[in-house]
Each structure stands twice: as C-alpha cells, then as structure tokens.
Design an enzyme around this catalytic site. Structure first.
Site, PDB file in Angstrom:
ATOM      1  N   MET A 109       0.922  -0.979  -0.023  1.00 60.67           N
ATOM      2  CA  MET A 109       0.044  -0.107   0.045  1.00 60.67           C
ATOM      3  C   MET A 109       0.955   1.141   0.109  1.00 60.67           C
ATOM      4  SD  MET A 109      -2.790  -1.118   2.882  1.00 60.67           S
ATOM      5  CE  MET A 109      -1.345  -1.901   3.817  1.00 60.67           C
ATOM      6  N   GLY A 166       2.617   4.131   4.464  1.00 62.44           N
ATOM      7  CA  GLY A 166       3.007   3.141   3.492  1.00 62.44           C
ATOM      8  C   GLY A 166       3.424   1.843   4.398  1.00 62.44           C
ATOM      9  N   SER A 167       2.760   0.826   3.539  1.00 62.89           N
ATOM     10  CA  SER A 167       2.893  -0.488   4.405  1.00 62.89           C
ATOM     11  C   SER A 167       2.502  -1.577   3.547  1.00 62.89           C
ATOM     12  CB  SER A 167       1.976  -0.350   5.761  1.00 62.89           C
ATOM     13  OG  SER A 167       0.634  -0.011   5.325  1.00 62.89           O
ATOM     14  N   ARG A 168       2.047  -2.871   4.113  1.00 67.25           N
ATOM     15  CA  ARG A 168       1.966  -3.999   3.278  1.00 67.25           C
ATOM     16  C   ARG A 168       1.159  -5.014   4.074  1.00 67.25           C
ATOM     17  NH1 ARG A 168       7.353  -7.397   1.689  1.00 67.25           N
ATOM     18  NH2 ARG A 168       6.534  -9.544   2.018  1.00 67.25           N
TER      19      ARG A 168
END
Length: 229
Positions: free
Chosen positions: A109, A197-199
């Site tokens: 993301m 921001g990440s995943r």
C-alpha cells in the site's frame, strides 16, 4: 457462506483519521487566517493555502474508508485484504506457525492507497499476535519477517488455516488490529488499519489457485486474489 446481496455505495472517513483531519484542518485555517489579516501581501497566504491544503487533501485520501460489499459466493474465496499492488507471489518456508511451505501473496500500500484492511476470508479468528520489529521499506522481502507486524490466523469453515499479516513500513508507525481471538469474521468486515505506507501478506496452502498477477492493482474486499482447494 452462500450468495449474498452486497453493494458498493458510499465512502466515509475512517475513524482512525478523524482527530488528525479535524485538528490539522483547524491549524491550517488558523494560520491561513493569521496570514490573511497580518500580512499585507496575499502571496504568503496563497502559498501556504496551496501547499498545506494539498497536503491535507493527500491525508484525507489516505483516511478514506469505502463502504464495500463483495458481490458473490464467499465459499473458498480469498479476497484482497487491502488496496494496493501485488508485489510478491511465491512459495515460502513459514517456520513460525505452519512449519512448512506456504504460498504467500503480498500487497503493498502506497501513501495514496486506502489503508483500511479487510478480512480475506470468512471463518473464525484462531489467534492475534503482535510483534515489534524494524521498519524496513515494506516492499522488501525481509520486511515480512523483520518489521513490526500483527499476525491474524483465521480458520475457514472448511478447516483451513489462513494467516494474514499486517506489516509496518519505513514510514508506518502504527498497526491497528480489530480482529479478536475466538470471534467469527467475515469478508466485508474490517480487520484493521495501518497508518502510512505498508503491506499485508496472506499465507495460503500450496495448491491454492492464485487469481492475480505480479504488479496487479487490487481493491480491498473486492479483488479475488485466490481460491482455496
């Protein structure tokens, strides 16, 4: 869980961003008003309004919380837990919980994606575990094991265990998980939220039919990423 009548109708602001948006807008308005009344030239006012108004709009986009409903049969279906882009589809050794090989599908993301997370399958939450860690860039392979993360294990109605992992990124500093151990969960429900921001990784049994490709954009709760055997 059978066919359900589900619709996509409206978008709201996620509860995780309400305070941030309200107080930041109040600060912007206060400073802009001061510039408008205290400075003879209008240039500082417009420069401030454009720069910080644009930044506020980006944050507003980040905290969007679409009301989504998966339109179809959810039996053995795995939906994308997040908006973003598929950055990993590969077999991995998962030695923490499964102690065997699993198929991992990862969605990254960016700052411009919705950061709400949805449950990828119907089932029951087996456990929820949070682990502190580093803050590597979320798209790097080592982020899955070394970064701060929250693991949610879900047992589907057919008895299959699916691991959904929320991962903090280089900028993300807060993972929120709404999943509770022992509770039933369903596609369409929010699993949690990750700020900046990440995943999100999903660990599936080998032999699972993958329905997405590398680099493909996903829409949380709507894109079918896999079908279980």
């Amino acid at each position: 869980m059978g066919n359900k009548i589900r619709r996509l109708k409206q978008i709201r602001i996620h509860r995780e961003g309400t305070d941030t948006l309200v107080w930041s807008m109040a600060a912007i308005v206060a400073v802009a008003s001061l510039l408008w009344h205290a400075v003879e030239s209008s240039i500082p006012f417009w420069a401030f309004a454009i720069v910080f108004g644009g930044a506020w709009a980006v944050v507003l986009n980040f905290y969007r919380c679409p009301i989504r409903y998966f339109n179809g049969d959810t039996e053995r279906v795995v939906v994308a837990p997040a908006d973003g882009k598929v950055v990993v589809i590969e077999e991995v050794e998962e030695n923490e919980y499964f102690h065997d090989k699993r198929l991992m599908v990862s969605i990254f993301m960016s700052l411009f994606n919705v950061h709400a997370n949805w449950f990828p399958v119907d089932g029951k939450v087996k456990f929820v575990r949070h682990q502190d860690g580093n803050y590597h860039k979320a798209w790097l392979p080592k982020a899955s094991e070394e970064n701060e993360r929250a693991d949610v294990m879900i047992t589907t109605p057919e008895g299959t265990d699916i691991l959904c992992r929320q991962i903090a990124g280089a900028m993300a500093r807060r993972i929120v998980t709404y999943a509770k151990e022992g509770e039933e969960c369903y596609i369409d429900e929010h699993l949690g939220f990750i700020k900046l921001g990440s995943r999100v990784d999903v660990f599936l049994p080998l032999g699972t039919e993958v329905c997405v490709k590398m680099g493909q954009a996903t829409t949380g709760d709507l894109t079918v990423i896999a079908r279980l055997k």
